[in-house]
Design an enzyme around this catalytic site. Sequence first.
Site, mmCIF file in Angstrom:
data_model
loop_
_atom_site.group_PDB
_atom_site.id
_atom_site.type_symbol
_atom_site.label_atom_id
_atom_site.label_comp_id
_atom_site.label_asym_id
_atom_site.label_seq_id
_atom_site.Cartn_x
_atom_site.Cartn_y
_atom_site.Cartn_z
ATOM 1 N N ASP A 1 0.820 -1.207 0.000
ATOM 2 C CA ASP A 1 0.000 0.000 0.000
ATOM 3 C C ASP A 1 0.861 1.267 0.000
ATOM 4 O O ASP A 1 1.966 1.264 0.538
ATOM 5 C CB ASP A 1 -0.898 -0.026 1.255
ATOM 6 C CG ASP A 1 -2.070 0.938 1.135
ATOM 7 O OD1 ASP A 1 -2.278 1.496 0.037
ATOM 8 O OD2 ASP A 1 -2.758 1.139 2.138
ATOM 9 N N HIS B 1 3.124 3.362 -8.872
ATOM 10 C CA HIS B 1 3.048 1.912 -9.076
ATOM 11 C C HIS B 1 4.327 1.385 -9.733
ATOM 12 O O HIS B 1 4.817 0.316 -9.394
ATOM 13 C CB HIS B 1 1.829 1.547 -9.935
ATOM 14 C CG HIS B 1 0.520 1.915 -9.301
ATOM 15 N ND1 HIS B 1 0.239 1.642 -7.981
ATOM 16 C CD2 HIS B 1 -0.583 2.539 -9.791
ATOM 17 C CE1 HIS B 1 -0.983 2.076 -7.694
ATOM 18 N NE2 HIS B 1 -1.495 2.642 -8.777
ATOM 19 N N LEU C 1 10.879 -20.895 -5.123
ATOM 20 C CA LEU C 1 9.983 -19.920 -4.484
ATOM 21 C C LEU C 1 8.666 -19.925 -5.256
ATOM 22 O O LEU C 1 8.664 -19.830 -6.483
ATOM 23 C CB LEU C 1 10.609 -18.514 -4.541
ATOM 24 C CG LEU C 1 9.711 -17.335 -4.167
ATOM 25 C CD1 LEU C 1 9.343 -17.373 -2.678
ATOM 26 C CD2 LEU C 1 10.399 -16.007 -4.491
#
Length: 230
Positions: free
Chosen positions: A13, A30, A124
């Site tokens: 956020d 972003h 991962l």
Amino acid sequence: MDRIPTHVAIIMDGNGRWAKMRGLSRNVGHRVGAESVRDVIRVSLELGIKYLTLFAFSTENWNRPEEEVRGLMHLLKGLLQNEVEFIYREGISIRVIGRLGRLPGDVLKVVKKAMELTEDNSKLYLYLAISYGGRAEIVDAVNRIISEGRREIDEESFRKYLYAPEAPDPDLLIRTAGEKRISNFLLWQLAYTELYFTDTLWPDFRRDEFIEAIEDYSRRIRRFGRVVEE
Ligand code: FPP
């Protein structure tokens, strides 16, 4: 560190606020936030974190201004296209959770290609929550249960209907940018998860900040261990 979490989930956020403070457009926020994603992935590989789930786009985010939605979709597509080779070479498996039916066709195509290319990797597991909502996930699960004609369900069998039944519940949830909310993220899975909140905005959440969050988690578990041993 004593204990590395197996699964870390992150609500990234503060991109908008980071950009606004600098007089830049939200989409620039972003894009800079994507750099933090790179840092977090690198550190996860180094520390041996096995599962990383990133909240990239919520079901509610579709209500943002059209330009921002377009910018985010463009960014996601571009990142997946440009980084998929690196992701593959590093042994990362990309998986996506969410209602993908709403994604623009070209984005969906790139997402599917990245998942297919990396599906056998296991160093991962990188889950991207895209067009994701926790309640939607539960409702989707219930509808599948109904359509199979089941009359009864328990917690373990319910889990099999979630978007990623193979992933263990997150050990640690990180949320940046000062908000202390779950915001419809992984509602079922977060039941026992340790929560970590920081005021740092996502574009500033880099390597050291992530390591600090993992250290904080590691200390919590150590204290808990002592009480149990007594
Ligand atoms: C929240 O900040 C962030 C988002 C809605 C998008 C997160 C997406 C990225 C960082 C892109 C890269 C992602 C991946 C996984 C490839 P906000 O816009 O809500 O910030 P604000 O609360 O300050 O307005």
